[in-house]
Enzyme design. Structure first.
Site, PDB file in Angstrom:
ATOM      1  N   GLU A 296       0.835  -1.207   0.000  1.00 24.17           N
ATOM      2  CA  GLU A 296       0.000   0.000   0.000  1.00 24.17           C
ATOM      3  C   GLU A 296       0.861   1.244   0.000  1.00 24.17           C
ATOM      4  O   GLU A 296       0.585   2.221  -0.688  1.00 24.17           O
ATOM      5  CB  GLU A 296      -0.930  -0.001   1.222  1.00 24.17           C
ATOM      6  CG  GLU A 296      -1.993   1.093   1.203  1.00 24.17           C
ATOM      7  CD  GLU A 296      -1.593   2.407   1.825  1.00 24.17           C
ATOM      8  OE1 GLU A 296      -2.402   3.337   1.809  1.00 24.17           O
ATOM      9  OE2 GLU A 296      -0.454   2.546   2.339  1.00 24.17           O
ATOM     10  N   GLU A 297       1.933   1.180   0.780  1.00 18.73           N
ATOM     11  CA  GLU A 297       2.764   2.363   0.963  1.00 18.73           C
ATOM     12  C   GLU A 297       3.494   2.768  -0.315  1.00 18.73           C
ATOM     13  O   GLU A 297       4.080   3.830  -0.378  1.00 18.73           O
ATOM     14  CB  GLU A 297       3.773   2.142   2.100  1.00 18.73           C
ATOM     15  CG  GLU A 297       3.130   1.868   3.463  1.00 18.73           C
ATOM     16  CD  GLU A 297       2.491   3.107   4.080  1.00 18.73           C
ATOM     17  OE1 GLU A 297       2.389   4.138   3.402  1.00 18.73           O
ATOM     18  OE2 GLU A 297       2.096   3.029   5.261  1.00 18.73           O
ATOM     19  N   ASP A 327      -7.351   1.752   7.802  1.00 15.91           N
ATOM     20  CA  ASP A 327      -5.947   2.122   7.662  1.00 15.91           C
ATOM     21  C   ASP A 327      -5.629   3.179   8.710  1.00 15.91           C
ATOM     22  O   ASP A 327      -5.903   4.352   8.504  1.00 15.91           O
ATOM     23  CB  ASP A 327      -5.719   2.657   6.237  1.00 15.91           C
ATOM     24  CG  ASP A 327      -4.249   2.943   5.958  1.00 15.91           C
ATOM     25  OD1 ASP A 327      -3.426   2.730   6.860  1.00 15.91           O
ATOM     26  OD2 ASP A 327      -3.947   3.387   4.833  1.00 15.91           O
TER      27      ASP A 327
HETATM   28 ZN    ZN Z   1      -1.512   3.214   5.947  1.00 13.87          ZN
END
Ligand code: ZN
Ligand code: NAG
Ligand code: NAG
Ligand code: NAG
Ligand code: NAG
Length: 499
Positions: A296-297, A327
């Protein structure tokens, strides 16, 4: 010792009744599912993630040993329940990580390397201001050749600035923010770039002031790697329930390279894992699909990969009745932020049904006498791939680098004027970086929505694919539109800003 055949048989026969594996389960119910969510279990999970990071160089970034171990931990925990169909979904993406040090006039300046930057070491090198925004090579003065260029953020991508600086002959580039606060960005991929770091507006202004007074030199040391790495999503779907009407929910299992990511997004990862464990004690009417997204990052890569590999399959997408995203749910200086699905607060409206999901979360907090605020539905976490396909979505976000307001401090306590998570994307996002009250409440909020939708999607309109296509087109429009804003900070998981 010898065991008689007859006693083996009787044990085998007695087992199902003893464990109640199939016969004694009741349909899930919000209150009962919430009761099974315990702070000590959440914290034990967070401690586990911290240990996995500690054992692998202090982070759980995608493709690293720490992330591999996280994926295995989640996968093993879920398969042991014998309640889910669990898959590890591999995908390969370009990884970039490194460290950067900037010293100006003998003093260290906090600087973030841009993702996909080149490496480079420059010692006591002149810093030259590019007075424009550095979007073309012509906007850099000839004197940048062999030196470190300084340019402000804005108007074009970081990639355009770093490429133009390189073409102009600069040996390094510093981009300073155009809004208060630090700057972490990405070049979006590999290219012919000058080694580049981002610094805060304040640090940039300090260098500008020094430059007014006379020549300034700096030392820039960037040590970066860029390589293809294998990474995994973990997907677990209840074996039971209607697989044509599925609740999908997720959080991301990777951290940034800078730290262990115990709040971002260890908190969401463990929150949904504990709910998945608790759910296994019940029966569901609708299938529930939990996802732990990888990478995701680095730009929401795992969730995008997952949705892309469905190849736009109308059947698969129509099965997804809703997507919930978690998140960062335990930020130390938290707010209970609910994604603004109806667009009432931030004007970014989610696909039809997102409004009802927002209301469901509001109902939960109201029932606990807990406060809540809307959180911008800006597409900056893994729900983006879903709203771009018209799937109604919602979720919780307790805040990252943005400062808490006075009004929010009055509602939630904590400190006004301090970031919701002052340790966001740093080595300090550790086991000690969790607000326990928020962690427990928000994990129960996950349990509430999971129980609610596992029983019924009646509060959401039936799937209408032409309506979804319309909502999807609108979501892509707002996503594109949300970029150019000067004041737009990185969202829950920044480091992904390209401009
Ligand atoms: Zn995150
Ligand atoms: C992580 O797992 C991938 C896929 O199995 C493997 O290629 C990679 O070497 C592993 N990384 C580390 C650091 O163990
Ligand atoms: C389990 O998931 C895999 C991969 O998504 C799928 O091919 C398989 O049919 C599923 N099995 C069951 C029993 O649902
Ligand atoms: C999507 O296409 C890819 C490549 O052709 C294929 O491997 C994959 O199985 C397809 N996915 C689905 C859900 O059909
Ligand atoms: C589906 O959505 C379209 C476009 O919004 C609308 O015109 C149509 O009436 C809807 N169909 C149903 C059955 O509600």
């Amino acid at each position: 010792m010898r065991t008689s055949t007859s006693s083996l048989v009787s044990v085998a026969l007695a087992l199902p009744a003893l464990t109640g594996a199939t016969i004694c389960k009741n349909f899930v119910d919000s209150e009962r599912l919430q009761e099974l969510i315990k702070l000590e279990d959440l914290l034990a999970g967070s401690r586990k993630l911290q240990e996995l990071a500690d054992a692998h160089g202090g982070n759980r970034a995608f493709g690293s040993g720490g992330h591999n171990a996280t994926v295995d931990f989640v996968y093993d925990t879920l398969t042991a329940l014998n309640y889910y169909n669990v898959t590890k979904q591999p995908f390969t993406e370009l990884f970039s990580y490194g460290t950067g040090k900037l010293i100006v006039g003998g003093e260290a300046v906090e600087a973030n390397i841009m993702t996909y930057t080149a490496s480079g070491t420059l010692v006591d090198t002149p810093i030259i201001l590019a007075p424009g925004l550095g979007c073309t090579p012509e906007e850099f003065p000839a004197t940048v050749a062999g030196n470190i260029a300084l340019v402000q953020r804005g108007s074009c991508t970081f990639a355009a600035k770093a490429g133009s600086a390189k073409t102009a002959g600069a040996a390094g580039l510093i981009v300073y923010n155009n809004v208060p606060g630090s700057l972490s960005g990405t070049l979006g991929g590999v290219g012919n770039y000058a080694p580049v770091v981002g610094i805060s507006l304040e640090a940039g202004q300090a260098i500008l002031a020094d430059l007014e007074a006379g020549p300034v030199t700096g030392s820039l040391d960037i040590n970066a790697i860029v390589e293809q790495r294998v990474n995994y999503n973990v997907i677990a779907e209840t074996k039971g329930g209607d697989h044509d009407n599925v609740l999908v929910l997720g959080g991301h299992s990777d951290s940034v390279g800078a730290g262990p990511g115990i709040n971002d997004d260890g908190s969401g990862s463990i929150g949904i894992l504990r709910v998945a464990e608790a759910l296994s004690k019940f029966k569901v009417k609708n299938a529930v699909r939990f996802a732990w997204w990888g990478a995701e990052e680095f730009g929401l890569l795992g969730s995008r990969y997952y949705v892309n590999q469905l190849n736009g399959s109308a059947t698969e997408l129509a099965r997804m009745r809703a997507y919930l995203n978690f998140d960062m749910i335990a930020s130390p200086n938290y707010v209970n932020g609910i994604y603004d699905g109806d667009g009432s607060a931030f004007g970014l409206v989610g696909p039809a049904g997102s409004d009802a999901i927002e209301k469901e979360f509001e109902k939960f907090y109201d029932s606990k006498g807990a406060k809540h605020v809307p959180s911008a539905f800006s597409g900056r976490s893994d729900y983006a791939a879903f709203i771009e396909n018209g799937v109604p979505a919602g979720g919780i976000f307790t805040g990252a680098e943005v400062l808490k307001t006075e009004a929010e401090a009055a509602l939630f306590g904590g400190q006004a004027g301090v970031a919701y998570d002052k340790n966001y994307h740093t080595a300090r996002d550790t086991y000690d970086n969790l607000n326990h009250e928020a962690y427990l409440t928000n994990s129960k909020a996950i349990a509430h929505t999971v129980a609610t939708y596992a029983l019924s999607f009646d509060s959401l309109a039936p799937v209408n694919l032409s309506k979804r296509r319309y909502d999807a087109a609108r979501a892509q429009f707002t996503r594109r539109g949300s970029h150019g804003h000067a004041g737009e900070h990185s969202g829950p998981c920044g480091g992904g800003d390209t401009i």
